[in-house]
Design a protein around this motif. Structure first.
Motif, short mmCIF file in Angstrom:
data_model
loop_
_atom_site.label_atom_id
_atom_site.label_comp_id
_atom_site.label_asym_id
_atom_site.label_seq_id
_atom_site.Cartn_x
_atom_site.Cartn_y
_atom_site.Cartn_z
N ILE A 162 0.86 -1.18 0.00
CA ILE A 162 0.00 0.00 0.00
C ILE A 162 0.90 1.23 0.00
CG2 ILE A 162 -1.77 1.23 1.32
CD1 ILE A 162 -2.81 -1.40 0.35
N PRO A 163 0.71 2.15 -0.95
CA PRO A 163 1.60 3.32 -1.00
C PRO A 163 1.40 4.25 0.20
CG PRO A 163 -0.20 3.54 -2.56
CD PRO A 163 -0.29 2.16 -2.01
N ARG A 172 -5.21 9.03 -1.83
CA ARG A 172 -5.64 8.55 -3.15
C ARG A 172 -7.05 7.96 -3.08
NH1 ARG A 172 -0.73 5.41 -6.24
NH2 ARG A 172 1.01 6.71 -5.55
N ALA A 173 -7.27 7.18 -2.07
CA ALA A 173 -8.59 6.56 -1.95
C ALA A 173 -9.67 7.60 -1.71
CB ALA A 173 -8.59 5.54 -0.82
N ARG A 174 -9.36 8.59 -0.85
CA ARG A 174 -10.36 9.62 -0.54
C ARG A 174 -10.69 10.48 -1.75
NH1 ARG A 174 -7.92 10.00 4.80
NH2 ARG A 174 -6.50 11.61 4.02
N SER A 175 -9.80 10.46 -2.76
CA SER A 175 -10.06 11.28 -3.94
C SER A 175 -11.15 10.67 -4.84
CB SER A 175 -8.76 11.43 -4.75
OG SER A 175 -8.39 10.17 -5.31
N LEU A 176 -11.49 9.43 -4.57
CA LEU A 176 -12.52 8.79 -5.39
C LEU A 176 -13.91 9.25 -4.97
CD1 LEU A 176 -11.19 5.10 -5.41
CD2 LEU A 176 -10.96 6.81 -7.23
N ASN A 177 -14.78 9.40 -5.98
CA ASN A 177 -16.16 9.77 -5.67
C ASN A 177 -16.82 8.66 -4.87
OD1 ASN A 177 -16.27 12.28 -6.90
ND2 ASN A 177 -16.75 11.38 -8.91
N GLY A 178 -17.58 9.05 -3.88
CA GLY A 178 -18.32 8.07 -3.09
C GLY A 178 -17.56 7.56 -1.89
N VAL A 179 -16.31 7.95 -1.73
CA VAL A 179 -15.53 7.48 -0.57
C VAL A 179 -15.72 8.46 0.58
CG1 VAL A 179 -13.23 7.04 0.35
CG2 VAL A 179 -13.84 6.26 -1.95
N ARG A 180 -16.13 7.94 1.71
CA ARG A 180 -16.30 8.80 2.89
C ARG A 180 -15.02 8.88 3.71
NH1 ARG A 180 -22.24 7.36 5.49
NH2 ARG A 180 -23.47 8.49 3.92
N PRO A 222 -8.24 -0.09 -7.28
CA PRO A 222 -6.92 -0.60 -7.69
C PRO A 222 -6.16 0.39 -8.58
CG PRO A 222 -8.58 -2.29 -7.97
CD PRO A 222 -9.30 -1.02 -7.66
N TYR A 223 -6.90 1.11 -9.43
CA TYR A 223 -6.25 2.07 -10.32
C TYR A 223 -5.79 3.29 -9.54
CZ TYR A 223 -8.26 -0.90 -13.92
OH TYR A 223 -8.58 -1.97 -14.69
N ALA A 224 -6.52 3.65 -8.50
CA ALA A 224 -6.12 4.81 -7.70
C ALA A 224 -4.89 4.48 -6.84
CB ALA A 224 -7.28 5.24 -6.79
N LEU A 225 -4.86 3.29 -6.28
CA LEU A 225 -3.74 2.95 -5.39
C LEU A 225 -2.53 2.47 -6.15
CD1 LEU A 225 -5.60 1.01 -2.51
CD2 LEU A 225 -4.99 3.44 -2.64
N SER A 226 -2.73 1.78 -7.26
CA SER A 226 -1.60 1.20 -7.99
C SER A 226 -1.86 1.28 -9.48
CB SER A 226 -1.42 -0.27 -7.56
OG SER A 226 -0.39 -0.86 -8.30
N PRO A 227 -1.79 2.50 -10.03
CA PRO A 227 -2.15 2.65 -11.45
C PRO A 227 -1.23 1.87 -12.38
CG PRO A 227 -1.20 4.67 -10.55
CD PRO A 227 -1.42 3.78 -9.40
N GLU A 228 0.00 1.64 -11.95
CA GLU A 228 0.91 0.93 -12.83
C GLU A 228 0.69 -0.59 -12.81
OE1 GLU A 228 2.87 1.68 -8.89
OE2 GLU A 228 1.56 2.74 -10.28
N ALA A 229 0.10 -1.10 -11.74
CA ALA A 229 -0.16 -2.55 -11.65
C ALA A 229 -1.43 -2.79 -10.84
CB ALA A 229 1.02 -3.28 -11.01
N PRO A 230 -2.57 -2.39 -11.38
CA PRO A 230 -3.81 -2.52 -10.60
C PRO A 230 -4.16 -3.96 -10.24
CG PRO A 230 -4.28 -1.91 -12.89
CD PRO A 230 -2.81 -1.80 -12.71
N GLY A 231 -3.69 -4.88 -11.06
CA GLY A 231 -4.02 -6.29 -10.79
C GLY A 231 -3.29 -6.86 -9.60
N SER A 232 -2.30 -6.14 -9.10
CA SER A 232 -1.53 -6.68 -7.97
C SER A 232 -2.24 -6.45 -6.64
CB SER A 232 -0.15 -6.03 -7.92
OG SER A 232 -0.28 -4.64 -7.69
N LEU A 233 -3.30 -5.67 -6.67
CA LEU A 233 -4.08 -5.45 -5.43
C LEU A 233 -5.29 -6.38 -5.40
CD1 LEU A 233 -4.09 -1.57 -5.11
CD2 LEU A 233 -3.21 -3.18 -3.42
N ARG A 234 -5.53 -6.90 -4.23
CA ARG A 234 -6.70 -7.77 -4.08
C ARG A 234 -7.82 -6.94 -3.43
NH1 ARG A 234 -5.49 -12.85 -0.80
NH2 ARG A 234 -5.52 -11.34 0.92
#
Lengths: 399, 229
Positions: A81-82, A88-96, A244-256
């Protein structure tokens, strides 16, 4: 020529009279249908009630929680986790709220409570970012949780889970207790409870993420680092797709990422499992009940051969004799259905009351089930009615 | 109804059971019963007395010949029509009474009215039942069940039931067969009364005492009428 006919009222009167002659037999015969319909109504009612509860609980918490783990072991990839994951997560719409946490795993890590315990206590040490407390929404038993300032400054403060506080012998914060972790003193600032989104916190000592990184560095591969995200209702699925794209845009598939299950799917699945299993059981009971009615009605027809002969001598047609047998059988089924439905409703209401659930029953079920009893009774009476209609009056009257 | 029309008219009536084995229970029976006639059918066991009663009562259908009941050819009528005629125009009195054990005397009489093509209100039917029970001397026992009645009383209730629909023909099958001599005498006296009131009566019996009370005796042997007079 005018044909014989029997009025509906006379027919019902005759059926009731025939059924009340042997009340014990009537009750036992109807019992099969009572059990079948009762089981059917109970099962369907309880399944509906239980799935309603699942939906209710699910809607409150699970539908607004998204978890992202720091790697996919099945793919052999790990991506931590960066440091700025919360932002990054809070920047997404709908995240409280969003925050990261992981278990600090260091060989020989020792914890000591003060002043009541002087022996090292084995507890998990967790690095919890300030934002995570907002996302976890724990119940603060005493004190407070730490804020982003403490996180950024690397302050030596700790928040204890309620179970951890007991293990450390800390019952109050009025004495400003401190604990030592690897001989580093930490001031206990709060005790929390009811951390439903991450219950492992209850058995751990939580310190700011910044403090943990300053002392023990980045999380180890086995640290189970997790980003906990609390969303607006209805936004969780969308957030789970984007996280996944917000936390790891270069390798979104590496996050579960663990999105919330679809509540409708969950409810239907649970209800479906219950329904399939128990409805089969109820159908078996109904079949047994139908066979019971058929058997008893057939025995009654054979016992009443002489009476049937008399009725034929008094002007009854074979069709009228068969109708009377069918109506008696249908009445038995209807009575069984009525009592069975009542029993089923009582079972559902009783279970719901004991479990503090809201009983959910379809009017179609409660009003339709007695009709099913009538149908079963009618079908069960077909063969005995046929036998009754075939009785020759001249032979029957010799008995 | 035209009083000249016989209540029963059998012409060449036969009844053969297909079997196997094939049994000719009645063959070539001619019989004519006038209105208000009192006839005894006598004969040994197995002679065909009960078969004749079943044909007269529309319980069995002859395999040959013609049967007219009050002028209606009933030989070829559909079963539903025969059932309607049976209910309206024929009264049965059986040796074993055939009363419904769980019903009172008056309720047993009401059963006879259930299947009538012409519907009458329940109050009128109960009134009729009371009237008939009074006629047979059972008014006081109208709410008694068969188990509470003596054999003679049961047979009187059975006769009352047979009279409920004012039948053209009263068929009595060994009406005193299950009764002691005292009760048998009472029942025979009642049948005499019914006949004197204008009822056509056929009594099947092997008891000469019973047969002696009839106006006419018909002897049956091996399915054939051997004596009529």
């Amino acid at each position: 020529m005018n044909r014989s006919r029997i009025s509906a009222r006379d027919l019902v009167d005759e059926c009731v009279a025939a059924l009340v002659v042997r009340p014990g037999r009537t009750c036992l015969t109807a019992l099969g249908v009572v059990l079948g319909i009762g089981t059917f109504v109970s099962v369907v009612g309880l399944a509906a009630t239980a799935s309603g509860q699942i939906g209710e609980r699910f809607d409150v918490l699970a539908a607004t929680t998204v978890l992202a783990s720091d790697g996919r072991e099945d793919l052999g990839e790990r991506f931590p986790i960066p440091p700025d994951a919360d932002a990054r997560a809070r920047s997404l719409n709908g995240v409280r709220a969003a925050g990261s946490l992981w278990t600090v795993r260091q060989p020989g890590l020792g914890l000591e409570g003060a002043p009541t315990t002087d022996q090292p206590v084995t507890l998990d040490l967790m690095a919890v970012s300030a934002g995570a407390w907002e996302a976890l929404q724990p119940r603060v038993v005493e004190g407070r949780t730490y804020d982003e300032v403490a996180d950024a400054a690397g302050l030596h403060v700790a928040v204890l889970g309620s179970s951890a506080a007991v293990r450390l012998g800390i019952s109050t914060l009025e004495t400003r207790p401190a604990i030592t972790i690897d001989d580093v003193p930490f001031t206990v600032v709060g005790v929390v409870d009811d951390v439903v989104r991450s219950p492992e916190v209850l058995l751990a000592v939580s310190i700011p993420r910044g403090t943990a990184e300053a002392i023990w560095g980045q999380p180890q591969p086995n640290a189970a680092a997790t980003e906990v995200v609390s969303t607006d209702p209805g936004a969780a699925t969308q957030v789970a797709d984007e996280l996944p794209y917000a936390l790891s845009p270069e390798a979104p598939g590496s996050l579960r990422v663990t999105p919330p299950p679809d509540p409708r799917t969950l409810r239907d699945s649970v209800a479906g499992d219950l329904n399939t299993l128990f409805v089969v059981l109820a159908l078996v009971c109904l079949l047994v009940g139908a066979v019971g009615i058929a058997n008893t009605t057939l025995v009654a027809v054979l016992e009443r051969t002489s009476e049937i002969g008399l009725r034929r001598a008094l002007g009854a047609t074979p069709h009228q004799v068969a109708t009377q047998v069918m109506v008696e059988s249908a009445t038995l089924g209807g009575l069984g259905g009525l009592v069975g439905t009542s029993v089923g409703v009582v079972v559902v209401v009783t279970v719901s009351t004991v479990r503090e659930w809201t009983a959910v029953m379809s009017p179609l079920l409660t009003f339709g089930a007695p009709g099913v009893g009538v149908l079963i009774g009618t079908l069960a009476g077909l063969y005995p009615a046929l036998r009754a209609a075939r009785i020759e009056p001249s032979q029957a009257l010799r008995q | 109804m035209n009083p000249e029309v016989p209540t029963v008219e059998l012409v060449g009536v036969s009844l053969t059971y297909a079997g196997p084995p094939v049994v000719a229970a009645l063959h070539d029976v001619d019989l004519r019963l006038r209105r208000n006639e009192y006839v005894a059918v006598v004969g040994p066991s197995g002679s065909g007395k009960s078969t004749l009663l079943n044909i007269l009562g529309l319980l069995d259908r002859p395999t040959g010949g013609t049967f007219r009941l009050s002028g209606i050819d009933v030989s070829t009528l559909p079963e539903a029509d025969r059932a309607a005629l049976r209910g309206e125009r024929i009264g049965f009195v059986f040796q074993s009474f055939h009363l419904l054990e769980h019903r009172t005397a008056v309720e047993n009489l009401l059963v006879a009215t259930l299947y009538r093509p012409t519907k009458v209100g329940r109050a009128d039917r109960v009134a009729r039942a009371e009237q008939v029970l009074t006629r047979v001397g059972m008014r006081e026992r109208m709410y008694a069940r068969p188990a509470q009645l003596s054999g003679g009383e049961r047979q009187r209730v059975a006769i009352a039931r047979a009279l409920m629909n004012a039948p053209d023909l009263l068929l009595c099958d060994e009406p005193t067969g299950n009764l002691d001599s005292v009760n048998a005498a009472k029942v025979l006296a009642l049948i005499d009364e019914v006949h004197q009131a204008g009822q056509t009566v056929v009594v099947i019996t092997h008891d000469p005492v019973v047969a002696a009370r009839a106006e006419r005796r018909i002897a049956i042997t091996d399915g054939s009428v051997t004596e009529s007079g």
